[in-house]
Design an enzyme around this catalytic site. Structure first.
Site, PDB file in Angstrom:
ATOM      1  N   GLU B  49      13.990  30.134   6.566  1.00  0.00           N
ATOM      2  CA  GLU B  49      14.020  31.545   6.343  1.00  0.00           C
ATOM      3  C   GLU B  49      13.199  32.544   7.283  1.00  0.00           C
ATOM      4  O   GLU B  49      12.382  31.956   7.668  1.00  0.00           O
ATOM      5  CB  GLU B  49      13.340  31.920   5.036  1.00  0.00           C
ATOM      6  CG  GLU B  49      14.097  31.959   3.768  1.00  0.00           C
ATOM      7  CD  GLU B  49      13.038  32.279   2.505  1.00  0.00           C
ATOM      8  OE1 GLU B  49      12.062  33.239   2.855  1.00  0.00           O
ATOM      9  OE2 GLU B  49      13.256  31.683   1.478  1.00  0.00           O
ATOM     10  N   ASP B  60       5.047  41.512   0.036  1.00  0.00           N
ATOM     11  CA  ASP B  60       4.362  40.417   0.553  1.00  0.00           C
ATOM     12  C   ASP B  60       2.961  40.427   0.671  1.00  0.00           C
ATOM     13  O   ASP B  60       2.303  41.654   0.519  1.00  0.00           O
ATOM     14  CB  ASP B  60       4.825  40.401   2.048  1.00  0.00           C
ATOM     15  CG  ASP B  60       6.091  39.901   2.314  1.00  0.00           C
ATOM     16  OD1 ASP B  60       6.257  38.660   1.966  1.00  0.00           O
ATOM     17  OD2 ASP B  60       6.815  40.483   2.825  1.00  0.00           O
ATOM     18  N   TYR B 175      16.881  32.014  -6.036  1.00  0.00           N
ATOM     19  CA  TYR B 175      15.561  32.179  -5.635  1.00  0.00           C
ATOM     20  C   TYR B 175      14.636  32.524  -6.869  1.00  0.00           C
ATOM     21  O   TYR B 175      14.606  33.435  -7.185  1.00  0.00           O
ATOM     22  CB  TYR B 175      15.418  33.122  -4.614  1.00  0.00           C
ATOM     23  CG  TYR B 175      13.931  33.398  -3.752  1.00  0.00           C
ATOM     24  CD1 TYR B 175      12.540  33.013  -4.436  1.00  0.00           C
ATOM     25  CD2 TYR B 175      13.908  33.109  -2.400  1.00  0.00           C
ATOM     26  CE1 TYR B 175      11.429  33.205  -3.790  1.00  0.00           C
ATOM     27  CE2 TYR B 175      12.673  33.293  -1.749  1.00  0.00           C
ATOM     28  CZ  TYR B 175      11.494  33.204  -2.440  1.00  0.00           C
ATOM     29  OH  TYR B 175      10.263  33.146  -1.815  1.00  0.00           O
TER      30      TYR B 175
END
Lengths: 402, 269
Positions: B49, B60, B175
């Site tokens: 990735e 994040d 995911y």
């Protein structure tokens, strides 16, 4: 207060034209869906409305007055100028209107922990205040830059029992505080309610905040009809995210004779890179869960912004403003730091009212607007907050000769 | 066959799990990234990735935020990353996936973005701020153009009844976000994680991989039987950070190689 209806607006959808939406991590989607469902319930719930209005009246001091600014009117010698005195609210700004509504919503949803982001600190103080009263844990994210320039509000939040978290990432201002609040919410979504302070963020927030702020416009409408027996010709309000402006404008959107004017922060000037005028200089993009006008570069990186007013120091604008702009229903103008400072001094001297630097932006636009008005016209300026918090900033600007 | 699907099929035959590794493109510079992709492959990664650095990466944690900052300071742009991938494709056929925030896709142009991914050999795209409700336009472009790129959907422990709609017609892999929160290390994982992933796998025939917070050999061993693959990002960047001050390229590559090899071993054990 009986003229105020939370539920009269048509059922909302997630977009205002092309703007708005829900661009958030999947982890938050069910929380947003629950929030929307709960809000839909309270919207038509008389009990909730009465509770909301009870606190606004007895705790916050509403209705705020619509004050005929006779001296300021004489100063320009044109249209009559009224000031909607949101500065007279408990905690000193319009922010508390939205906070009371959302905290009542959070209580209904059984959330014990409250988080918020804040720029100037007014929304943080309002949130800390309501949390103190309702006995909820409160954490407020604030950019490290704003912690510095709004030290008084940091102290107030701490006095009220809130924890202020200084955010150093990115540009260390409101946008980064919002990022950090969203990160907290993604992590603690099960027990935490995120009180967004402006008409920004993912759906349903822009609608929720507008509905809890429209009391400004609803009252203004009733008050001006009582005093003047007619609608105003112009409504003027500052816009960062745009909650005070949206609250003022919304009840007048269908009244096409009323011109709606939002005033953005031009900082050092629109021809510099240091401003916060998302509509004047922005392009369409996605930030903080919404599609709207943003100050960004061609790669989609959000640009650093500047305004002397911490509450306007934001690279985006609420999606409903983006819609009103594109639809041509509201117009958006901008004034510089310097013009806002001049207006700050003018109102203090002429009317004995020290306005917040945010509100001073709306007042500064009168310099352009008033010469174009006639004596038989009416201008209402939303005085969104009081300026005590800004005296250090203004003193410093005076020293530096700005 | 598309690279991601082929990779999972191959792994299935070998009775292996997928090791999916994340690095931020351009951290600390694009030349290092090119070498790192090859290092990751050599160390046993199955899919790489590449994070596209964004000024406001709200999904994040601090480690990947720092990586994005370093990358942006080095002048990384999406255009440059595409050029890098174009060159890399002459040296490796490992499946490559972008982790990119939606605003960057939007500014590049949805059509242009998908076409360019297809052209240079980007096999999948993960967009952390593009949920089910907002993804239709991009999906239609991919389908309409018969592009090979997979839009990898994310499901979260909070997704509940949304899982079925999210994975419906999905391609590539799913995911699975291990737990609420942003990227970065977790001290432990909830006992419900296994059930959550099992539920996801019931809803789809494509592989499921777990990401967010997997940081060590121990956590790889704990989670490897839950899913078809594990995604590791922040932990690799932390390894890189230990060597960044020395400005020693071979040391950086060596450190990452060692760490990823240890993850591979744990995954295969």
């Amino acid at each position: 207060m009986s003229g105020v209806k939370l539920s009269e607006a048509k059922k909302f959808v997630g977009r205002f034209g092309e703007f708005g939406g829900q661009f958030v991590p999947e982890t938050l989607m069910n929380a947003l869906i629950e929030l929307e469902a709960e809000f839909e319930k309270v919207r038509d719930d008389q009990q909730f409305r009465l509770e909301y209005l009870y606190y606004l009246e007895h705790y916050c001091g509403r209705p705020t007055s619509l004050y005929f600014a006779e001296n300021l009117t004489n100063y320009y010698n044109k249209a009559k100028i009224y000031l909607k005195r949101e500065d007279l609210n408990h905690t000193g700004a319009h922010k508390i209107n939205n906070v009371i509504g959302q905290i009542l919503l959070a209580k209904r949803m059984g959330k014990k922990r409250i988080i918020a982001e804040t720029g100037a600190g007014q929304h943080g103080v309002a949130t800390a205040t309501a949390c103190a009263m309702f006995g909820l844990d409160c954490e407020v994210y604030m950019g490290a830059e704003d912690v510095k320039r709004q030290a008084l509000n940091v102290f107030r939040m701490e006095l009220l029992g809130a924890k202020v978290i200084s955010v150093t990432s990115g540009t260390a201002t409101l946008k980064d505080a919002t990022n950090e609040a969203i990160r907290d919410w993604v992590t603690n979504v099960a027990d935490t309610y995120y009180v967004i302070g402006s008409v920004v963020g993912p759906h349903p927030y822009p609608t929720i905040v507008r509905e809890f702020q429209r009391i400004i416009g609803d009252e203004t409408k009733a008050q001006i009809l009582e005093k003047e027996d007619r609608l105003p010709d112009y409504l003027v309000a500052c816009v960062g995210g745009g909650s005070n402006a949206m609250g003022m404008f919304y009840p007048f959107v269908a009244d096409s004779s009323v011109q709606l004017i939002g005033v953005e922060a031009a900082g050092f000037g629109l021809d510099t890179k240091q401003h916060a005028a998302a509509i004047a200089k922005g392009t369409v993009g996605v930030l903080h869960g919404m599609l709207t006008y943003l100050l960004q570069d061609e790669d989609g990186q959000i640009l650093p912004v500047h305004s002397i007013s911490a509450g306007l120091d934001y690279p985006g604008i609420g999606p409903e403003h983006a819609y009103l702009h594109k639809a041509g229903r509201a117009s958006y103008v901008s004034v510089t730091d310097q013009q806002a400072l001049a207006a700050f001094h003018r109102l203090s001297n002429v009317e004995g009212i020290i306005p917040a630097l945010e509100s001073a932006h709306a007042l500064a636009y009168l310099e352009d607007l008033m010469p174009k008005t006639r004596k038989d016209q009416i201008v209402v300026v939303n005085l969104s907050g009081r300026g005590d918090k800004d005296v250090h900033t203004v003193a410093k600007a005076m020293e530096e000769g700005i | 066959m598309k690279r991601i699907a082929a990779k999972f099929e191959d792994l299935k035959k070998k009775q292996k799990k997928a090791l999916i590794t994340y690095i931020t493109a351009g951290d600390p510079d694009l030349a290092t990234t090119a070498e790192l992709v090859l290092t990751l492959e050599k160390a046993g990664a199955d899919i790489v990735e590449l994070g596209i650095p964004f000024s406001d990466p709200l999904a994040d944690g601090p480690v990947i935020q720092r990586a994005a900052q370093r990358s942006l300071q080095a002048g990384t742009t999406l255009r440059k990353v595409f050029e890098l991938v174009e060159k890399l494709r002459k040296r490796t056929q490992i499946p490559l996936v972008f982790l990119i925030y939606y605003n960057q896709v939007l500014q590049f142009g949805l059509n242009e973005f998908v076409a360019r991914c297809d052209q240079v050999g980007i096999d999948g795209v993960i967009i952390p701020d593009l949920p089910l409700e907002e993804r239709t336009e991009l999906l239609e472009i991919i389908k309409g153009g018969n592009y090979l790129v997979d839009l990898i959907p994310l499901v979260a422990p909070t997704s509940d009844q949304r899982v079925a709609s999210i994975v419906n017609n999905a391609t590539g892999f799913v995911y699975c976000v291990s737990s609420t929160g942003v990227t970065g290390q977790r001290d432990s994982f909830s006992a419900e994680l296994q059930d959550f992933v099992a539920k996801v796998k019931e809803a789809t025939d494509i592989p499921a991989a777990i990401g967010f917070g997997i940081s060590s050999v121990a956590s790889v061993k704990q989670l490897k039987d839950y899913a078809d693959g594990l995604i590791i990002g922040s932990a690799i960047i932390k390894e890189m950070e230990e060597t960044l001050n020395d400005n020693n390229q071979s040391q950086l590559q060596k450190q990452v190689h060692q760490f990823v090899s240890s993850l591979r071993q744990a995954l295969d054990s």
